[in-house]
Design a protein around this motif. Structure first.
Motif, mmCIF file in Angstrom:
data_model
loop_
_atom_site.group_PDB
_atom_site.id
_atom_site.type_symbol
_atom_site.label_atom_id
_atom_site.label_comp_id
_atom_site.label_asym_id
_atom_site.label_seq_id
_atom_site.Cartn_x
_atom_site.Cartn_y
_atom_site.Cartn_z
ATOM 1 N N VAL A 1 -0.548 0.513 7.734
ATOM 2 C CA VAL A 1 -0.401 1.581 6.731
ATOM 3 C C VAL A 1 -0.377 2.929 7.448
ATOM 4 C CG1 VAL A 1 -1.657 2.806 4.892
ATOM 5 C CG2 VAL A 1 -1.358 0.333 4.758
ATOM 6 N N SER A 2 -1.262 3.080 8.450
ATOM 7 C CA SER A 2 -1.338 4.356 9.188
ATOM 8 C C SER A 2 -0.009 4.667 9.859
ATOM 9 C CB SER A 2 -2.429 4.275 10.259
ATOM 10 O OG SER A 2 -3.658 3.963 9.667
ATOM 11 N N ARG A 3 0.528 3.663 10.549
ATOM 12 C CA ARG A 3 1.816 3.825 11.235
ATOM 13 C C ARG A 3 2.890 4.339 10.268
ATOM 14 N NH1 ARG A 3 1.850 0.679 16.029
ATOM 15 N NH2 ARG A 3 0.631 -1.083 15.316
ATOM 16 N N GLY B 1 0.836 -1.208 0.000
ATOM 17 C CA GLY B 1 0.000 0.000 0.000
ATOM 18 C C GLY B 1 0.863 1.248 0.000
ATOM 19 N N ILE B 2 1.892 1.244 0.830
ATOM 20 C CA ILE B 2 2.794 2.403 0.903
ATOM 21 C C ILE B 2 3.590 2.535 -0.402
ATOM 22 C CG2 ILE B 2 4.838 3.349 2.097
ATOM 23 C CD1 ILE B 2 2.291 3.678 3.748
ATOM 24 N N ALA B 3 3.987 1.380 -0.961
ATOM 25 C CA ALA B 3 4.721 1.407 -2.236
ATOM 26 C C ALA B 3 3.860 2.046 -3.317
ATOM 27 C CB ALA B 3 5.129 -0.014 -2.631
ATOM 28 N N LEU B 4 2.583 1.677 -3.371
ATOM 29 C CA LEU B 4 1.684 2.249 -4.382
ATOM 30 C C LEU B 4 1.456 3.741 -4.135
ATOM 31 C CD1 LEU B 4 -1.013 -0.557 -4.893
ATOM 32 C CD2 LEU B 4 0.771 0.154 -6.477
ATOM 33 N N LEU B 5 1.320 4.096 -2.849
ATOM 34 C CA LEU B 5 1.088 5.499 -2.489
ATOM 35 C C LEU B 5 2.254 6.376 -2.968
ATOM 36 C CD1 LEU B 5 -0.721 7.381 -0.504
ATOM 37 C CD2 LEU B 5 1.046 6.904 1.185
ATOM 38 N N ASN C 1 -20.441 8.848 -3.891
ATOM 39 C CA ASN C 1 -19.354 9.141 -2.952
ATOM 40 C C ASN C 1 -18.151 9.815 -3.623
ATOM 41 O OD1 ASN C 1 -20.656 8.391 -0.622
ATOM 42 N ND2 ASN C 1 -20.270 6.206 -1.028
ATOM 43 N N PHE C 2 -17.909 9.510 -4.923
ATOM 44 C CA PHE C 2 -16.835 10.255 -5.610
ATOM 45 C C PHE C 2 -17.188 11.746 -5.641
ATOM 46 C CE2 PHE C 2 -15.614 6.092 -7.702
ATOM 47 C CZ PHE C 2 -14.359 6.037 -7.114
ATOM 48 N N ALA C 3 -18.491 12.030 -5.768
ATOM 49 C CA ALA C 3 -18.924 13.435 -5.843
ATOM 50 C C ALA C 3 -18.641 14.194 -4.539
ATOM 51 C CB ALA C 3 -20.417 13.491 -6.173
ATOM 52 N N LYS C 4 -18.493 13.473 -3.440
ATOM 53 C CA LYS C 4 -18.240 14.130 -2.141
ATOM 54 C C LYS C 4 -16.746 14.396 -1.916
ATOM 55 C CE LYS C 4 -22.041 11.639 0.055
ATOM 56 N NZ LYS C 4 -22.324 10.436 0.836
ATOM 57 N N MET C 5 -15.898 13.843 -2.776
ATOM 58 C CA MET C 5 -14.445 13.925 -2.522
ATOM 59 C C MET C 5 -13.861 15.256 -2.973
ATOM 60 S SD MET C 5 -13.325 10.101 -3.636
ATOM 61 C CE MET C 5 -14.214 8.689 -2.993
ATOM 62 N N LYS C 6 -12.720 15.589 -2.379
ATOM 63 C CA LYS C 6 -11.978 16.779 -2.798
ATOM 64 C C LYS C 6 -11.518 16.585 -4.240
ATOM 65 C CE LYS C 6 -9.115 18.547 0.972
ATOM 66 N NZ LYS C 6 -7.722 18.516 1.457
ATOM 67 N N LYS C 7 -11.612 17.610 -5.062
ATOM 68 C CA LYS C 7 -11.117 17.464 -6.447
ATOM 69 C C LYS C 7 -9.602 17.209 -6.404
ATOM 70 C CE LYS C 7 -11.622 19.821 -10.893
ATOM 71 N NZ LYS C 7 -11.758 18.761 -11.783
ATOM 72 N N GLY C 8 -9.191 16.216 -7.140
ATOM 73 C CA GLY C 8 -7.756 15.902 -7.185
ATOM 74 C C GLY C 8 -7.315 14.875 -6.147
ATOM 75 N N VAL C 9 -8.297 14.221 -5.519
ATOM 76 C CA VAL C 9 -7.968 13.173 -4.532
ATOM 77 C C VAL C 9 -7.231 12.018 -5.230
ATOM 78 C CG1 VAL C 9 -10.186 11.963 -4.815
ATOM 79 C CG2 VAL C 9 -8.979 11.810 -2.624
ATOM 80 N N ARG C 10 -6.404 11.305 -4.467
ATOM 81 C CA ARG C 10 -5.680 10.141 -5.022
ATOM 82 C C ARG C 10 -6.066 8.904 -4.220
ATOM 83 N NH1 ARG C 10 -2.669 14.524 -6.431
ATOM 84 N NH2 ARG C 10 -1.621 14.351 -8.454
ATOM 85 N N ILE C 11 -6.286 7.793 -4.919
ATOM 86 C CA ILE C 11 -6.846 6.603 -4.262
ATOM 87 C C ILE C 11 -5.914 5.412 -4.408
ATOM 88 C CG2 ILE C 11 -8.763 4.930 -4.350
ATOM 89 C CD1 ILE C 11 -10.558 7.318 -5.063
ATOM 90 N N VAL C 12 -5.735 4.688 -3.285
ATOM 91 C CA VAL C 12 -4.948 3.442 -3.296
ATOM 92 C C VAL C 12 -5.892 2.313 -2.896
ATOM 93 C CG1 VAL C 12 -3.053 2.175 -2.194
ATOM 94 C CG2 VAL C 12 -2.813 4.633 -2.639
ATOM 95 N N ASN C 13 -5.847 1.203 -3.631
ATOM 96 C CA ASN C 13 -6.666 0.043 -3.226
ATOM 97 C C ASN C 13 -5.832 -1.231 -3.217
ATOM 98 O OD1 ASN C 13 -8.679 -1.673 -2.535
ATOM 99 N ND2 ASN C 13 -9.849 -1.514 -4.449
ATOM 100 N N VAL C 14 -5.525 -1.716 -1.996
ATOM 101 C CA VAL C 14 -4.921 -3.060 -1.885
ATOM 102 C C VAL C 14 -5.883 -3.986 -1.144
ATOM 103 C CG1 VAL C 14 -2.440 -2.524 -2.032
ATOM 104 C CG2 VAL C 14 -3.595 -2.368 0.163
ATOM 105 N N ALA C 15 -7.174 -3.585 -1.062
ATOM 106 C CA ALA C 15 -8.142 -4.429 -0.339
ATOM 107 C C ALA C 15 -8.796 -5.407 -1.315
ATOM 108 C CB ALA C 15 -9.175 -3.554 0.363
ATOM 109 N N ARG C 16 -9.898 -5.000 -1.918
ATOM 110 C CA ARG C 16 -10.560 -5.813 -2.927
ATOM 111 C C ARG C 16 -11.130 -4.901 -4.008
ATOM 112 N NH1 ARG C 16 -8.012 -9.199 -1.473
ATOM 113 N NH2 ARG C 16 -8.484 -11.303 -0.737
ATOM 114 N N GLY C 17 -11.017 -5.339 -5.277
ATOM 115 C CA GLY C 17 -11.506 -4.519 -6.380
ATOM 116 C C GLY C 17 -12.971 -4.158 -6.217
ATOM 117 N N GLY C 18 -13.747 -5.107 -5.685
ATOM 118 C CA GLY C 18 -15.198 -4.937 -5.588
ATOM 119 C C GLY C 18 -15.651 -3.807 -4.676
#
Ligand SMILES: NC(=O)C1=CN([C@@H]2O[C@H](COP(=O)(O)OP(=O)(O)OC[C@H]3O[C@@H](n4cnc5c(N)ncnc54)[C@H](O)[C@@H]3O)[C@@H](O)[C@H]2O)C=CC1
Ligand SMILES: O=C(O)C(=O)COP(=O)(O)O
Length: 599
Positions: free
Chosen positions: A209-211, A159-163, A270-287
């Motif tokens: 990831v938080s740590r 996750g950190i590598a992707l970030l 929910n995408f409409a609620k996000m800050k414009k230019g947000v960046r997303i990482v997903n290592v959980a599940r595609g679904g």
């Protein structure tokens, strides 16, 4: 499983009656029974239960670390067959006792149905069990275990590598340089320090990831409806609502499981609620992401970049708009793929599967109660008592009565929350259902099977004075609204009632109906009620009828209402008496009613 000459005898139980004649072998679910035809009455009697060719078979359907495979091989025949089609898996599974998979194999309902009852354990060598049909596993009494801890750090590091790779365009810049270009301004990145990262799902991976993100100087917030606030505080993370998390984040990292409630949780709304230019990482599940909505959000610039390790369909289509998007960095589900994690996961899952096949309760069970070893040791004799009381109670029901309501009372000097009754309840259900059906009941499917058969189990705790040294004093099983084939088993309040205790580690029946008895529940049982008087000669009469055909009487106990008044005699026998001897017992003039109960 074929019985072979080199087979191992695991368990041997013999009858005191001498067997003679030709033996015959039959095999059910890997357990082979050797039967002898007795010359005397030509009845088949089973004397010996063997697990022949004792090694179970484990199918490893995806690449597993060598240390895990070696552990499995010490205990089982191991078939490592990768890349099976769903049809091939269904064909193979009927020959397997356990199956080990990673995320790439769908363990569907068809797999459980095709196993025809042989599959006892599915081991998921990793965390997410969304590729296993848990409901079908439970219905088929198949335990599912996972390896929940060994790949946590690997997933967090990925996750950190992707970030970091995403924020500095590493993948895109690498491809550009390899294509002979030198585009320095095109790949100017964004900094992480001081930015807000929203961690969605503050479990094992989310916390790690938080740590790490805090170490990079990020401001970390998290959303997790079930996470304890003190754990978040300890890492310096603030737990916030879903909306607050997604609307205030510069980066969002997803770490929740794929469930009905998290499916497509990042959607148009929910995408409409996000800050414009947000960046997303997903290592959980595609679904957990609505991928079409993400493509739209990327095109609209709401999402500046996405770094994805997981996809709704894996592998995704080659022409997937998402994968091909220039602002998307993709890896092929590599979160758990480090040498260290794969070795750890392989050992963790191999130990869990072997333990489960040996009948131990699994610490990482996904669809069964996890009972700590020390609790289990304490409860063991009560587990046996619970099953036997269930067996006795149901056999006392008169045919056609239909068992619907069962009340179980646990009496103990311990505080009510100090007793985990799930295991005991499961064993009572096993005892109630198995004698009257062909269903195999275990800890996994007990509650489901009871519900399916319309069996309503209510449990009550009674607190007794006394020493809390033992977890339980007694267990009582009552079946209401039924007739009994043995009227003396009906209590004053009208239910079939059996009550038992554990004495010197052995389960005892201590009450039937209103009669107090005391018989150890080791063999089978004959209960008979005498008319009016408990004549001293009765015991001898019954004993001699049984002795005539070598049926060993292991104990006798007489429970009286008052001296020389009605009495119930309980007789323990090691072998099943013939119908003729049971008839003779019934014909003793002083016997008003009797019943033979198999334990
Ligand atoms: N890409 C990969 O190779 C890997 C992916 N994973 C995936 O990462 C995810 C997390 O794994 P772990 O941290 O080990 O699991 P975990 O069970 O420790 O953590 C999951 C957390 O999500 C929380 N959660 C559940 N529903 C939620 C919701 N609606 N909103 C927010 N949070 C919610 C739970 O309370 C829990 O704290 C799983 O989906 C797992 O399959 C894990 C390892 C490797
Ligand atoms: O453990 C998990 O949940 C994972 O996603 C890892 O999947 P894998 O075992 O690498 O197919």
């Amino acid at each position: 499983m074929a019985a072979s000459a080199s087979s191992t005898i695991l368990k041997l139980r013999t009858s005191s009656t001498a067997a003679s004649g030709r033996p015959s072998l039959s095999t059910t679910f890997g357990v082979t029974t050797l039967s002898f035809r007795r010359r005397r009455d030509q009845r088949h009697r089973r004397f010996v239960v063997l697990a022949l060719d004792a090694k179970p078979t484990i199918l490893v359907a995806e690449k597993l670390g060598a240390a895990g495979v070696n552990l499995l091989k010490e205990f089982a025949n191991v078939d490592c067959s990768y890349n099976l089609t769903p049809e091939e898996l269904c064909t193979k599974i009927s020959l397997c006792d356990a199956l080990i998979v990673r995320s790439g194999t769908k363990v569907s309902r068809e797999v459980f149905e095709s196993s025809a009852g042989r599959l006892k354990v599915v081991g998921r060598a990793g965390v997410g069990i969304d590729n296993v049909d848990l409901a079908a596993a439970t219905e088929h009494g198949c335990l599912v275990v996972n390896a929940p801890t060994a790949n946590t750090v690997a997933a967090a590091e990925h996750g950190i590598a992707l970030l970091t790779a995403m924020s500095r365009n590493i993948a895109q810049a690498d491809a550009s340089v390899k294509a002979g270009k030198w585009e320095r301004s095109k790949y100017t990145g964004v900094s992480l320090v001081g930015k807000t990262l929203a961690v969605m799902g503050f479990g094992k991976v989310g916390s790690e990831v938080s740590r790490r993100a805090k170490g990079l100087g990020m401001h970390v917030i998290a959303h997790d409806p079930y996470a304890p606030a003190d754990r978040a505080r300890a890492i310096g993370v603030e737990l916030v609502s879903f909306d607050e998390a997604i609307s205030s984040a510069d980066f969002i990292s997803l770490h929740m499981p794929l469930t009905a409630s998290t499916s497509k949780i990042l959607n148009d709304e929910n995408f409409a609620k996000m800050k414009k230019g947000v960046r997303i990482v997903n290592v959980a599940r595609g679904g957990v992401i609505d991928e079409e909505a993400l493509v739209k959000a990327l095109d609209a610039g709401i999402v500046a970049q996405a770094a994805l390790d997981v996809f709704t369909v894996e592998p995704p289509a080659k022409d997937s708009k998402l994968i091909q998007h220039e602002n998307v960095t993709a890896t092929p589900h590599l979160g758990a793929s480090t040498m260290e994690a794969q070795e750890g996961v392989a050992i963790e899952i191999a130990e869990a599967v072997v333990g489960a096949l040996k009948g131990e309760l699994a610490a990482t069970a996904v669809n069964a109660p996890m009972v700590p070893a020390e609790v289990l040791t304490e409860l063991k004799p009560f587990v046996a008592l619970a099953e036997k009381l269930g067996r006795l109670a149901v056999q006392l029901v008169a045919g056609g009565s239909g068992v619907k309501n069962v009340k179980v009372t646990y009496a103990s000097a311990r505080a009510p929350d100090d007793l985990d009754t799930r295991l005991l309840r499961a064993m009572i259900i096993k005892g109630l259902i198995e004698p009257i059906s062909s269903v195999f009941v275990n800890l996994v499917n007990a509650d489901f099977t009871a519900k399916q058969r319309g069996l309503r189990i209510t449990e009550e705790r009674v607190i007794l004075d006394g020493s809390p040294e033992s977890p339980l004093e007694l267990i009582q099983v009552q079946i209401s609204n039924v007739e009994s084939k043995f009227a003396s088993a009906i209590s004053d309040s009208g239910e079939i009632k059996v009550e038992g205790r554990v004495k010197d580690g052995i389960p005892h029946l201590t009450k039937t109906g209103s009669f107090e008895v005391d018989v150890s529940l080791e063999g089978s049982l004959i209960l008979c009620r005498q008319v009016q008087v408990d004549q001293p000669g009765m015991i001898g009469k019954v004993g001699s009828i049984l002795a005539e055909e070598n049926v060993n009487v292991s104990f006798m106990s007489v429970g009286r209402i008052a001296p020389r008044k009605q009495a119930v005699m309980a007789i323990g026998v090691d072998e099943e008496p013939t119908k003729q001897s049971l008839k003779k017992i019934g014909e003793i003039p002083a016997v008003e009613e009797f019943v033979y109960l198999k334990l």
